[in-house]
Design an enzyme around this catalytic site. Structure first.
Site, PDB file in Angstrom:
ATOM      1  N   ASP A  52       0.839  -1.202   0.000  1.00 40.73           N
ATOM      2  CA  ASP A  52       0.000   0.000   0.000  1.00 40.73           C
ATOM      3  C   ASP A  52       0.877   1.257   0.000  1.00 40.73           C
ATOM      4  O   ASP A  52       0.375   2.379  -0.042  1.00 40.73           O
ATOM      5  CB  ASP A  52      -1.007  -0.007   1.155  1.00 40.73           C
ATOM      6  CG  ASP A  52      -0.347  -0.102   2.514  1.00 40.73           C
ATOM      7  OD1 ASP A  52       0.893  -0.188   2.586  1.00 40.73           O
ATOM      8  OD2 ASP A  52      -1.078  -0.084   3.527  1.00 40.73           O
ATOM      9  N   SER A  53       2.208   1.052  -0.003  1.00 40.10           N
ATOM     10  CA  SER A  53       3.140   2.169  -0.232  1.00 40.10           C
ATOM     11  C   SER A  53       2.913   2.746  -1.634  1.00 40.10           C
ATOM     12  O   SER A  53       3.417   3.822  -1.951  1.00 40.10           O
ATOM     13  CB  SER A  53       4.592   1.714  -0.071  1.00 40.10           C
ATOM     14  OG  SER A  53       4.834   0.528  -0.796  1.00 40.10           O
ATOM     15  N   ASP A  91      -1.082  -6.011  -0.170  1.00 42.73           N
ATOM     16  CA  ASP A  91      -1.545  -5.394   1.078  1.00 42.73           C
ATOM     17  C   ASP A  91      -3.053  -5.188   1.064  1.00 42.73           C
ATOM     18  O   ASP A  91      -3.606  -4.635   0.095  1.00 42.73           O
ATOM     19  CB  ASP A  91      -0.897  -4.014   1.248  1.00 42.73           C
ATOM     20  CG  ASP A  91       0.390  -4.069   2.053  1.00 42.73           C
ATOM     21  OD1 ASP A  91       0.544  -4.994   2.876  1.00 42.73           O
ATOM     22  OD2 ASP A  91       1.243  -3.188   1.850  1.00 42.73           O
ATOM     23  N   LYS A 121      -1.430  -9.368   2.743  1.00 41.61           N
ATOM     24  CA  LYS A 121      -0.708  -8.953   3.960  1.00 41.61           C
ATOM     25  C   LYS A 121      -1.592  -7.989   4.754  1.00 41.61           C
ATOM     26  O   LYS A 121      -2.246  -7.124   4.157  1.00 41.61           O
ATOM     27  CB  LYS A 121       0.624  -8.290   3.592  1.00 41.61           C
ATOM     28  CG  LYS A 121       1.366  -7.703   4.790  1.00 41.61           C
ATOM     29  CD  LYS A 121       2.833  -7.448   4.515  1.00 41.61           C
ATOM     30  CE  LYS A 121       3.153  -6.142   3.817  1.00 41.61           C
ATOM     31  NZ  LYS A 121       2.727  -4.931   4.546  1.00 41.61           N
ATOM     32  N   GLU A 123      -1.656  -5.528   8.471  1.00 41.16           N
ATOM     33  CA  GLU A 123      -0.857  -4.926   9.538  1.00 41.16           C
ATOM     34  C   GLU A 123      -1.546  -5.117  10.886  1.00 41.16           C
ATOM     35  O   GLU A 123      -2.754  -4.879  10.996  1.00 41.16           O
ATOM     36  CB  GLU A 123      -0.680  -3.422   9.285  1.00 41.16           C
ATOM     37  CG  GLU A 123       0.150  -3.116   8.050  1.00 41.16           C
ATOM     38  CD  GLU A 123       0.369  -1.615   7.848  1.00 41.16           C
ATOM     39  OE1 GLU A 123      -0.031  -0.816   8.726  1.00 41.16           O
ATOM     40  OE2 GLU A 123       0.940  -1.256   6.809  1.00 41.16           O
ATOM     41  N   GLU A 190       8.991  -4.235  10.623  1.00 38.46           N
ATOM     42  CA  GLU A 190       9.457  -2.942  10.095  1.00 38.46           C
ATOM     43  C   GLU A 190      10.013  -2.059  11.206  1.00 38.46           C
ATOM     44  O   GLU A 190       9.353  -1.823  12.228  1.00 38.46           O
ATOM     45  CB  GLU A 190       8.290  -2.235   9.367  1.00 38.46           C
ATOM     46  CG  GLU A 190       8.707  -0.907   8.770  1.00 38.46           C
ATOM     47  CD  GLU A 190       7.711  -0.347   7.748  1.00 38.46           C
ATOM     48  OE1 GLU A 190       6.754  -1.051   7.372  1.00 38.46           O
ATOM     49  OE2 GLU A 190       7.913   0.811   7.334  1.00 38.46           O
TER      50      GLU A 190
HETATM   51  O1  KIV Z   1       3.582  -1.150   1.657  1.00 39.29           O
HETATM   52  C1  KIV Z   1       4.773  -1.504   1.715  1.00 39.29           C
HETATM   53  O2  KIV Z   1       5.591  -1.186   0.848  1.00 39.29           O
HETATM   54  C2  KIV Z   1       5.195  -2.316   2.857  1.00 39.29           C
HETATM   55  C3  KIV Z   1       6.661  -2.556   3.023  1.00 39.29           C
HETATM   56  C4  KIV Z   1       7.323  -1.352   3.547  1.00 39.29           C
HETATM   57  C5  KIV Z   1       6.950  -3.761   3.832  1.00 39.29           C
HETATM   58  O3  KIV Z   1       4.388  -2.739   3.624  1.00 39.29           O
END
Ligand code: KIV
Length: 272
Positions: A52-53, A91, A121, A123, A190
């Site tokens: 989600d980055s 994510d 994934k 969080e 992280e």
């Molecule tokens: O969204 C992302 O890029 C991440 C990484 C920093 C692990 O969750």
């Protein structure tokens, strides 16, 4: 390091488990589009994360909170079309799973069905255990993410290293064990102290992938745009830039503009 993993046709959650057992370090990078994923997959990366980055890197938002499930599915489908080797993890975006395990399952199913991804994934620790367990009932592999969890940035207030104090370190270890027990196939840690990450990686039987979590974990992940040096403003201590594409692309763009202005592009060979 075992060469057998470098020639593997498709990385699966079982491959990752075996890599941990054989102490073969796992490589993971983010990708959000077809072209980047093609390069990263072709080079032999084990896991591609459609993170989600994308909210920061692709859309220019300050945080990861604004990205939507539909947007994540668009990025994931583009990445999937480019990959043949890597396990693709996507994510679940902010607001698509917290506090409601039924919604979590629906979001995960949408990602799997509409993008063709291999896993999701999420969080968080104990508070999302029910959502993880519900997603797993549908046969969808889940990766965990603890330590600095950017979707909770307004709770933390900063992007500083997490779990430096004993109380938070203890909670992190407990959460890691809860996630493993719930059935996650791997865990991202992280921005936590390297010694704590080492203890967690030793205690868990599943692979632990670090970002700013030191060298004693089972693998490493970076945001590809940061690793390629496409982003000049972001320089955390943990980041190693393998290229300086921001500078190179700026130079190339300036050369192109100059050639256009001086009528040097196209040449006769470049026209019909
Ligand atoms: O969204 C992302 O890029 C991440 C990484 C920093 C692990 O969750």
């Amino acid at each position: 390091m075992s060469a057998e993993f470098n020639t593997i046709k498709r990385v699966t959650t079982n491959t990752l488990q075996e890599m941990k057992r054989q102490k073969h370090k796992i490589s993971m990078l983010t990708a959000y589009d077809f072209t980047m994923a093609k390069i990263i997959d072709g080079a032999g990366t084990d896991i591609i994360l459609v993170g989600d980055s994308a909210s920061n890197v692709m859309a220019g938002h300050e945080t990861t909170l604004p990205i939507t499930l539909d947007q994540m599915i668009y990025h994931a489908a583009s990445v999937i079309r480019a990959t043949s080797r890597a396990l693709v993890v996507v994510d679940l975006p902010f607001g698509s799973y917290q506090g409601n395990s039924k919604e979590a399952l629906n979001s995960a199913i949408r990602i799997m069905k509409e993008s063709g991804a291999h896993s999701v994934k999420l969080e968080g620790g104990k508070e999302i255990k029910e959502s993880i367990e519900r997603i797993l009932t549908a046969g969808i592999p889940v990766m965990g993410h603890l330590g600095l969890t950017p979707q909770s940035i307004y709770k933390f207030g900063t992007y500083e290293v997490r779990a430096k104090e004993e109380v938070e370190a203890k909670k992190l270890m407990e959460d890691a064990l809860i996630l493993q027990q719930a059935g996650v196939f791997a865990l991202v840690l992280e921005k936590v102290p390297a010694v704590l990450a080492k203890q967690i990686a030793k205690k868990l039987s599943i692979p632990v992938i670090g970002i700013g979590a030191g060298k004693w974990v089972d693998g490493q992940v970076l945001v590809s745009h940061d690793m390629f040096g496409m982003n000049e403003e972001f320089s955390p201590r943990f980041l190693r830039r393998y290229l300086h594409l921001f500078d190179d692309m700026t130079k190339a763009t300036k050369n192109y503009i100059k050639d256009v202005q001086e009528n040097k592009f196209p040449s006769e060979k470049e026209q019909y």
